[in-house]
Scaffold this motif. Sequence first.
Motif: not given
Lengths: 474, 474, 474
Positions: C121-125, C152-160, C186-193
Amino acid sequence: MEKPSLKETSFAMNMNSDHTRKTVCVFGTGDFGRSLGNKMFQCGYSVVFGSRNPELSGLHPKGIEVLSYTEAAQRSDLIIIAIHREHYNFLTELAEELQGKILVDISNNLKINQYSESNAEYLAELVPGAKIVKAFNTISAWALQSGALDASRQAFVCGDDKEAKQRVMDIGRSIGLTPMDQGSLKAAKEIENYPLQLFPMWKFPLYLSAALCVFYFVYCMLREVIYPYIQEEKDNTFFLAISIPNRIFPGLALNLLALVYLPGIIAAILQLYRGTKYSRFPNWLDHWMLCRKQLGLVALAFAFLHVMYTLVIPIRHYVRWKWSSRIINQIKNNKTDPFNTTTAWLSDSYVALGILGFFLFVLLGITSLPSVSNTVNWREFRFVQSKLGYLTLILCTAHTLVFGGKRFLSPSILRWYLPSIYVLSLIMPCTVLVLKFILVMPCFDQPLTRIRQGWERNSKVSKKAQLGNGKNEV
Amino acid sequence: MEKPSLKETSFAMNMNSDHTRKTVCVFGTGDFGRSLGNKMFQCGYSVVFGSRNPELSGLHPKGIEVLSYTEAAQRSDLIIIAIHREHYNFLTELAEELQGKILVDISNNLKINQYSESNAEYLAELVPGAKIVKAFNTISAWALQSGALDASRQAFVCGDDKEAKQRVMDIGRSIGLTPMDQGSLKAAKEIENYPLQLFPMWKFPLYLSAALCVFYFVYCMLREVIYPYIQEEKDNTFFLAISIPNRIFPGLALNLLALVYLPGIIAAILQLYRGTKYSRFPNWLDHWMLCRKQLGLVALAFAFLHVMYTLVIPIRHYVRWKWSSRIINQIKNNKTDPFNTTTAWLSDSYVALGILGFFLFVLLGITSLPSVSNTVNWREFRFVQSKLGYLTLILCTAHTLVFGGKRFLSPSILRWYLPSIYVLSLIMPCTVLVLKFILVMPCFDQPLTRIRQGWERNSKVSKKAQLGNGKNEV
Amino acid sequence: MEKPSLKETSFAMNMNSDHTRKTVCVFGTGDFGRSLGNKMFQCGYSVVFGSRNPELSGLHPKGIEVLSYTEAAQRSDLIIIAIHREHYNFLTELAEELQGKILVDISNNLKINQYSESNAEYLAELVPGAKIVKAFNTISAWALQSGALDASRQAFVCGDDKEAKQRVMDIGRSIGLTPMDQGSLKAAKEIENYPLQLFPMWKFPLYLSAALCVFYFVYCMLREVIYPYIQEEKDNTFFLAISIPNRIFPGLALNLLALVYLPGIIAAILQLYRGTKYSRFPNWLDHWMLCRKQLGLVALAFAFLHVMYTLVIPIRHYVRWKWSSRIINQIKNNKTDPFNTTTAWLSDSYVALGILGFFLFVLLGITSLPSVSNTVNWREFRFVQSKLGYLTLILCTAHTLVFGGKRFLSPSILRWYLPSIYVLSLIMPCTVLVLKFILVMPCFDQPLTRIRQGWERNSKVSKKAQLGNGKNEV
C-alpha cells in the motif's frame, strides 16, 4: 429489457471504480443473514438489510441499515436472499427492482431432495429477470461469527451467469472462504443436499461391520464364555474386556479387507462372462465398488485395535498370573519345558507376518488420505491400491494361517462342534485369493485385459478394436 | 483469415446463449473416447462422435450420433481428439473444418519422452489454424465410467489460447474433475509424461535402502546365525523372523535419517569452499537434496517396523522361554539376581530416548503430508524439518549409544572380529552430527549465513551486498 | 492519463501476440530478485534487471541484461520490485516510466506489523499511476533456486487491478507455484505478516502444557522420588526416565482434552446467562475457542507418548526384575497368589477403555488433517469433533477412574497428604463432564438451542424469531 441492462452496466462501473465501499444487500434478518451481513461489513463492504418489519430488527452494528425490501433492493445490484424457500413467493412482487440483479440463494432444506427442483432453480423461475447464484449454504453461521473455519472453508458456488458468479466468489474470498466453482445452476441441487449428508459412503461399511461384529461376538461368547461355564463352571466373563474383542477385531479386519477386493473379482468374472465392459453392473455391485475405500478404512481401524489389544497382552493381570503359575508349576513338578525351535519359528513367523501386513495396511491408509492420493497419478494409485493391497491381504491371511499352525488339525479345538473363530475368518480371504490367483492366469487375464481396453466379444467393432492396443483407439 | 474468425465468434455467441445444449464433438470411438463422450452426455452435453467407419461403431446411448469426421467437425467448435498420435496426420485433410476451432489433445504415450515434441505441440503443427488444448490425459477411462474418482480428480490442462482453455476447464468441472491450469502449451510434455511415472522421486531412496538392507542382512546372518551354528552348533535360524529384522531396521532407519541431513552439510561445505552460493552443485548432490523427503519417509517406515518388532518382544515364544528359564535357574541355584540401579537407568533411558525420537520422527512425517506442509510458511517448515529433524537424529543416535551402554568396551561382543551391527550403524549419524556441530560454530556459521544471503567472496558486488541484510537487497 | 493507457493497451496486445518472448523487468539484483529473475528466465521469459549500478552486477546467465532503472522499466509493462521498502522512495522519480505499469511488490519485513500500512500500500501511495500487485513474498529464494517446493507452493497474490493480478498469477503458475488470489490490496498486510509467523495458534497450548508439565513433574518427584528417599532411603531416581513421564503424560493428555471442551461449556453458560448469542465473548474465551484444535492435538501427542511408555513396560529391566522376584518370593514362601477375577476384570477394563479412548483420539486427530476436514461438511465435522470428542473424553476419564479402582478408598496411597497424580488429573475432566451432562438436560438444552438459532431473551424481535426454526429466518 434494454434499459435495466444499461442501468446495470453503469452501476457496475460505478461499483468497480469504488472498491472500498461496495454495497451488498441482504434480504432477511435471521441468524445466518445477520452473521453473513456482519462478516461482510467487517470485511469492508457496505451492507444494507431488507426486512418485512425493518423497525423491529435490532442489534445491528452501527453503519448497517435495515430498510424495507424495496428500498434495500435499490441500494445494491447484489442481493443475498437469507430467507426460507417457503417465503420466496413475495419476491415476485419485487420483480422490477430485482431485474438484472444478482440474487444469491443461500438456503438449505431440512431433508435431502425435499423438493423436486433445487431452491436456487425455484428462485430462478420466480424471478426470471435476475441472475441467480447458489452459494454459502455449506457455511455455518457459527463459523462466520467466530472466524473458526476449521472445518470446511470451501464455499461451493454455482450459477449460469459467469460474471455474477465471479462477483459472489470475490465476496466469498474476501470474507475468508475458498469459493469452489461448481458450474451451472444445475449443480445447485447437489450443493443443497451436501450439508445434509452424514457420511453417506460410510453407511454400508459401518452397518456391514456392525452386523459381522454381532455375529462374531455371539459366536465367541458361546465358545469362550458359555461353554467353559457350562462344562467346567469357569467364570471367564472378564474375557469380554480384551480376549474376546481381540478375537473379533482381527477376524473383522481380515474379512472386510477381503470384501474390498471381492467386488473387483466379481466384476472381472461378469465382464469375462458377458464379453464386454460396456454393459452396466448390477446396482449393488456398483455401490459396493464405490465404497471400497471406506470398507478398507474400517478394516484398518479394526486392525489397529487388534494391534493395540495384542501389544497390551503382557501387562494384563490374567496373562501375568498365567505365566507366573506356569513357571511355578514347572518348579514344583521339577521339570523344565524344553525349548522348541519349531514353536519359536511359528510364534515368530505369525507375529512378523502380522507386523508386515499391518505396516502395508497403514501405508494403504496413508495413501488414501485426500492430499496424498491427489499427488499420485493413476498408475501409482493402481500400483499402491491393487498390488500393495493384495500383498497386504496375502500377508494378513498368512498371519492367520500360521497363527493357527498345527492347531488346525487337532479336533480338540472344537467346542460344541464350533471351530475357533479364526478358522471361520479365513474362509472369505482364502476364497478371494484363490479366485484372484485363477484370474491372473494368462488364459483368463488376456481376454480380460482386452475387454478392459474396449474389446467386445459379440460386437461388429470387435475386430477393429483389437487392432488398437492403448486407450485412445481410432 | 478474417472470415472463420467472424463465423467462429457468432457461433461462440450462439453457444453461450444456449447453455443447456452445448455440443461437443469427439474424434475416435475407442475406449477413452467413448467413456469421455458418454460422461459428457450424462452431464448434459450434446455429443457427436466422428469416426472413420461411422456405421461400424455400435453400442452408444440413444441421442449420441456417430458421423464421419467432416460431418462431426461441423457440428461443434470444440473437438476432442481421442486418437493415437500415430494417426494424427489425417487431420491435415480436415484443416478447413478445424480452422479456428478448439482441439483437445487427450493422448498419452507408452514411454516417457517417446517423441521429441509433445503430442499436443505436434497437433498444433499439423493444424496451425486451430486452438490446441492439452487435457484429460491423466484421467483413466475406468474412473470416468465408474464415477470412482478416488485417486486424482485433478485434470491438468494447458494451452496457449486462454478462452479455449477456459472452455475445456468448464467441461472438466462439469463432469466432476478439478481442472488445474498448467499454463501454456509448452507444459504439454510434462503433462504427457505425468501418467507414465511410477514414483520417480522414490527410486533412489528405495534402491539405496534395498542395498543397505542386503548388506545388513548378510552381516547379521554371519554374526547371529552362522557363527553360533559353527561355533556352538546352535540352530538360531528362527532369528530370521524377528530378531534379525529388528537389528536391520533400526540401523537402516538411523542411517537413512543421517543421509537426509548429510547432503545439506556437504552443500554447506561446498558453499564455504567456493565462497558463493551461485555456482551449481554437482548433479548427484542436487538429486540427493531433492529426494530428502522421500529418504526421510523410508527411514520413518523402518523406524515404525523397529518399534513394532520391539513391542512384540514379550509375546514371543523364545523370549518367554528365556525369561522363564532364567527365573527357574535362579531358584535352582538358590541365588537371586540383585536389583541394579545402573542397569535400570540404562535400560529405561535407551527406551525413553527411543520413544521420544520416534515421536518426533512421526511428527516430521505428519508435517510432510502435502495438506499439512501447505498450511505452514517457510519459517515454520524450516523450523520443523531442520531444528526438529536434527533433534530427532540426536535422540535416535543417543538411543543407540545408550542401548550399547557398557558393551562397547567389552571385547566379548566381537564375533569373527565383527562388532555388533549397532556399532556400524552409529558411524554415519555420529559423523553427520559432528560435522553439523562444527558448522554451527560462529567461525563457520557467520560466513555461511552471509553466503546464503547472496554474499560472494570473489566478486565485485560482494562489498555492496554486505550492506543489505535481508533477501531483497537493492 | 489517456495516453499511457492507450500505449499500454497496444503494448499489452503486443505482449499477447508474442507469447514466447514475454519480457519481465526486475528492479534490484539482491538474492531474491536474482533467484526470481533466473527462474522466470529458465521458464521462457525474457528478463531485464534494473539496478542502481548496472555495471557492478555480475554473475547473470547469458541473455539476461542489467540496465539502469529507467532503461529497464521501458522494456516491460510488468516490473518486480525486489528492493527493501526503505529504498522505495527513489521510485517516485520514475513515476512517468511506471505510469500504468504493473508493479509487483515482493518485499517482506523483519517484524510483524512493522509499519502502519503494508509495503504494497505504501508503494501504491508512492506511485499512484501504477497497478500494484502483492505477490511471491511467501516463497523462499532457496526454494526457487533448488526447485524443492516441498513446503508451500502457495503464492498468495492480492491487488486491486484484476488483469494485473491475473498476469502475475500466470507468471507464478508458469514458474511452478500455486497462486492463491487473496482479493484486494487490503490483504497485503496479512500476506506480509504471514511468512514472519511461527505457529501463532500453537503458542497458548504449548505454554499451557509446559506449565502443567512442570507442576506435574515437581508433584511426581515429591511423591515418587523424594518421599521414598527420605522415608525409606530408596534410590528411585531411575523413575525419571519412564515411570514419572508415564504418570505426567496421561494426566496432561486428559486435562488438555478436557480443556478443549471447557470453553464451549463456558460459552454456553454465558449465552444462557445473557439470553443472547449476539454479544461478544470476552477476548480470552474467544482466543481459547480458536485454539481448541491445537490444544486437542497437543493432548493427542501426550496420549501417544503415554501409549508408547505403557507398551514398553514389560521390556523394562526394573519391571522384569520386579516380576521375577515376585515369582521367586512365591516359591520361597511356598504359597501361590490365587487368581482373582475382580482384579482381572479391573485390569482388563482399564486397558480396554484406554485403547478405545486412544483409538477415538487418533480418529479425531486424523479428521483434523486439513485435507480430511476439507472433505467433510459441517454436520459431519460437528458430529466427529463434538459427539466423538465427548465420547473420547468419557472413555479416557473412565480409563483413569478404573485404573484407580479400589485404591481411591485406601488412605495408604497418600504420601505427605499428597494423593496420587491421577486423582488430581481427574478433577478437570469430571467437572467438564458433569457440566456437560447438566447442559444437555432439556431444561437447559432447549433455551440454549433457541438462543443459538438467533432467539434473544430481552429483544423486541424475540417473538418473531421464535417463529422460524432454521437458520435462514425471514
